[in-house]
Design an enzyme around this catalytic site. Structure first.
Site, PDB file in Angstrom:
ATOM      1  N   CYS A 119       0.830  -1.205   0.000  1.00 46.46           N
ATOM      2  CA  CYS A 119       0.000   0.000   0.000  1.00 46.46           C
ATOM      3  C   CYS A 119       0.865   1.256   0.000  1.00 46.46           C
ATOM      4  CB  CYS A 119      -0.880   0.035   1.251  1.00 46.46           C
ATOM      5  SG  CYS A 119      -2.225  -1.132   1.236  1.00 46.46           S
ATOM      6  N   ASP A 127      15.410   0.821   6.043  1.00 44.64           N
ATOM      7  CA  ASP A 127      16.727   1.104   6.633  1.00 44.64           C
ATOM      8  C   ASP A 127      16.913   0.494   8.028  1.00 44.64           C
ATOM      9  OD1 ASP A 127      14.726   2.957   7.243  1.00 44.64           O
ATOM     10  OD2 ASP A 127      16.130   4.534   7.777  1.00 44.64           O
ATOM     11  N   ASP A 307      -3.780   1.904  11.592  1.00 43.60           N
ATOM     12  CA  ASP A 307      -4.641   1.111  10.706  1.00 43.60           C
ATOM     13  C   ASP A 307      -6.138   1.359  10.965  1.00 43.60           C
ATOM     14  OD1 ASP A 307      -2.485   0.082   9.409  1.00 43.60           O
ATOM     15  OD2 ASP A 307      -2.583  -1.922  10.275  1.00 43.60           O
TER      16      ASP A 307
HETATM   17  C1  UD1 Z   1       3.019  -2.773   9.921  1.00 43.97           C
HETATM   18  C2  UD1 Z   1       1.650  -3.244   9.465  1.00 43.97           C
HETATM   19  C3  UD1 Z   1       0.792  -2.062   9.035  1.00 43.97           C
HETATM   20  C4  UD1 Z   1       0.736  -1.023  10.146  1.00 43.97           C
HETATM   21  C5  UD1 Z   1       2.140  -0.650  10.610  1.00 43.97           C
HETATM   22  C6  UD1 Z   1       2.143   0.273  11.814  1.00 43.97           C
HETATM   23  C7  UD1 Z   1       2.037  -5.464   8.567  1.00 43.97           C
HETATM   24  C8  UD1 Z   1       2.109  -6.326   7.367  1.00 43.97           C
HETATM   25  N1  UD1 Z   1       1.821  -4.164   8.345  1.00 43.97           N
HETATM   26  O1  UD1 Z   1       3.659  -2.178   8.802  1.00 43.97           O
HETATM   27  O2  UD1 Z   1      -0.518  -2.552   8.749  1.00 43.97           O
HETATM   28  O3  UD1 Z   1       0.091   0.135   9.660  1.00 43.97           O
HETATM   29  O4  UD1 Z   1       2.880  -1.828  10.977  1.00 43.97           O
HETATM   30  O5  UD1 Z   1       1.461  -0.307  12.865  1.00 43.97           O
HETATM   31  O6  UD1 Z   1       2.110  -5.927   9.695  1.00 43.97           O
HETATM   32  N2  UD1 Z   1      10.178   2.838   9.110  1.00 43.97           N
HETATM   33  C9  UD1 Z   1      11.377   3.362   8.654  1.00 43.97           C
HETATM   34  N3  UD1 Z   1      12.376   2.483   8.318  1.00 43.97           N
HETATM   35  C10 UD1 Z   1      12.226   1.126   8.394  1.00 43.97           C
HETATM   36  C11 UD1 Z   1      10.996   0.613   8.868  1.00 43.97           C
HETATM   37  C12 UD1 Z   1       9.981   1.489   9.211  1.00 43.97           C
HETATM   38  O7  UD1 Z   1      11.534   4.572   8.561  1.00 43.97           O
HETATM   39  O8  UD1 Z   1      13.176   0.394   8.072  1.00 43.97           O
HETATM   40  C13 UD1 Z   1       9.078   3.765   9.506  1.00 43.97           C
HETATM   41  C14 UD1 Z   1       7.848   3.625   8.596  1.00 43.97           C
HETATM   42  O9  UD1 Z   1       7.983   4.393   7.423  1.00 43.97           O
HETATM   43  C15 UD1 Z   1       6.747   4.096   9.518  1.00 43.97           C
HETATM   44  C16 UD1 Z   1       7.210   3.623  10.897  1.00 43.97           C
HETATM   45  O10 UD1 Z   1       8.610   3.392  10.791  1.00 43.97           O
HETATM   46  O11 UD1 Z   1       6.665   5.506   9.516  1.00 43.97           O
HETATM   47  C17 UD1 Z   1       6.539   2.358  11.390  1.00 43.97           C
HETATM   48  O12 UD1 Z   1       6.588   1.372  10.358  1.00 43.97           O
HETATM   49  P1  UD1 Z   1       6.472  -0.185  10.660  1.00 43.97           P
HETATM   50  O13 UD1 Z   1       5.969  -0.395  12.052  1.00 43.97           O
HETATM   51  O14 UD1 Z   1       7.751  -0.833  10.288  1.00 43.97           O
HETATM   52  O15 UD1 Z   1       5.341  -0.628   9.652  1.00 43.97           O
HETATM   53  P2  UD1 Z   1       5.242  -1.950   8.831  1.00 43.97           P
HETATM   54  O16 UD1 Z   1       5.871  -3.075   9.572  1.00 43.97           O
HETATM   55  O17 UD1 Z   1       5.648  -1.687   7.431  1.00 43.97           O
END
Ligand code: UD1
Length: 386
Positions: A119, A127, A307
């Site tokens: 999405c 990172d 979500d």
């Molecule tokens: C998961 C959920 C999604 C939910 C989100 C937050 C799944 C498949 N998806 O997404 O439905 O909305 O958690 O609860 O379980 N970030 C970085 N760098 C990284 C990783 C994350 O900057 O390497 C940032 C993201 O852009 C975001 C925040 O950290 O702003 C949280 O992201 P994250 O918790 O990792 O979300 P997802 O695991 O992708």
């Protein structure tokens, strides 16, 4: 039915009783986690949706044996895993495809995994995942849109995740459980789906303590065995149906829910005027005559979940007074405001903030779902529209 396009005739209250499915986000993490084992893991309560089937296909592609046993019941056998490379065609469909990076590094000590799709919620970099892999001793590079990772001598580590991240916590847990020595993950995500993963991995022989708090300690083991495990219900699906009763002024009983997981959602729906009562194996929710305005900020668990933010925005378009939403996780999610405006909503979005001036009625219009949750929010708005 053409699911690319839904035609909704609104204006009727939502009534009834619904059994909530297994949690999508838990299912994705646990299905890949099950493939860490050397024996079949039988998973129950797996929801039937596209994301789950894409993750099954990704696993089959790297040699994992995946079998359907019954409705919602699947067997995942990681003993046949025989490839370290995931294909772009499948990975581009799903953010959670990047879970294969942790799985493959843990089991094969090498991984070639495309940067993930999914999405469009704003920049969703990986990172934190990469830095975490490096902390275990992996060498990682990004080439031609793929992460290429290799780990010759994996070693337990102490790693601080920059920002509470679900995906990073999942990937690093995969690696930690099969890495010799002790790993300590600090600022780990505390979401119920992380606890679900840790409980399943412990049933497979892993040694994880502290899941559900922000410090998770893992003692690496040599291998993991099989187990039978039933995943938790989907708190977002439950919250969406509950919001459906509130926005339409109807009443609904959601069954198969875990109350604690729903606390932040229950608190906000009650603030909006909903009547919510605990009943046998579920919750009864009735909408108020007048929806009250409120402010909501999204935060990692146990804060209000991002979500559920879109569904809340739909609800607040019909509230009495002005509401403010602050989106602290995925700011692009506020783009939904533009779609709700097409239905008569009064919404101003500036960066991470949306100001919603409640209106008396929403009207039917052609609108576009921008992501999974905004699609659900538009269905809610459409059900309430005249
Ligand atoms: C998961 C959920 C999604 C939910 C989100 C937050 C799944 C498949 N998806 O997404 O439905 O909305 O958690 O609860 O379980 N970030 C970085 N760098 C990284 C990783 C994350 O900057 O390497 C940032 C993201 O852009 C975001 C925040 O950290 O702003 C949280 O992201 P994250 O918790 O990792 O979300 P997802 O695991 O992708």
């Amino acid at each position: 039915m053409n699911l690319d396009c839904l035609r909704i005739q609104g204006g009727k209250p939502l009534y009834g009783r619904i059994t909530i499915s297994g949690a999508k986000n838990s299912a994705l993490a646990l299905i890949v986690g099950a493939a860490l084992g050397e024996e079949p893991v039988v998973l129950e309560n797996i929801p039937d949706n596209t994301d789950v089937h894409v993750i099954f296909d990704l696993l089959r592609e790297v040699g994992v044996t995946v079998q359907s046993l019954d409705k919602g019941k699947w067997s995942v056998d990681g003993s046949t895993l025989n490839s370290s490379k995931a294909s772009y065609e499948l990975a581009r469909k799903l953010r959670a495809s990047f879970y294969l990076a942790g799985l493959l590094l843990a089991k094969r000590h090498e991984a070639v995994v495309p940067l993930p799709g999914g999405c469009f919620l704003g920049p969703r970099p990986v990172d934190f995942h990469l830095k975490g892999f490096q902390a275990f001793g992996a060498e990682v590079a990004i080439e031609h849109g793929c992460m290429i990772g290799k780990i010759t001598k994996p070693q337990g580590t102490r790693f601080f995740i920059n920002r509470s991240s679900m995906g990073t916590t999942v990937n690093l847990l995969y690696l930690a459980v099969l890495t010799p020595g002790t790993t300590i993950l600090e600022n780990a995500a505390k979401e119920p789906e992380i606890v679900d993963l840790a409980v399943m991995l412990n049933c497979m022989g892993a040694k994880i303590r502290g899941a559900g708090t922000d410090v998770i300690r893992v003692q690496g083991v040599k291998s993991l065995h099989g187990t039978d495990y039933s995943i938790i219900p989907d708190r977002i699906e439950a919250g969406t149906y509950m919001a459906g009763a509130v926005i339409t002024g109807g009443s609904i009983t959601v069954e198969n829910v875990i109350l604690t997981h729903l606390k932040p959602i229950i608190a906000k729906l009650k603030e909006a005027g909903a009547y919510i009562e605990e009943v046998d194996n579920g919750l009864f929710v009735a909408g108020p005559e007048i929806i009250r305005s409120l402010d909501v900020k999204t935060l990692p668990y146990p804060g209000f979940p991002t979500d559920m933010q879109s569904q809340m925005m739909a609800l607040l378009t019909l509230a009495h007074g002005t509401s403010i939403i602050t989106e602290n996780v995925f700011e692009n999610r506020l783009q939904l405001g533009a779609e709700l405006k097409r239905m008569g909503g009064k919404i101003k979005v500036d960066g991470r903030t949306a100001v919603i001036q409640g209106v008396e009625k929403l009207y039917g219009a052609s609108v576009k779902a921008l992501d999974l949750r905004s699609g659900a929010a538009l269905v809610l708005a459409a059900m309430a529209a005249v």
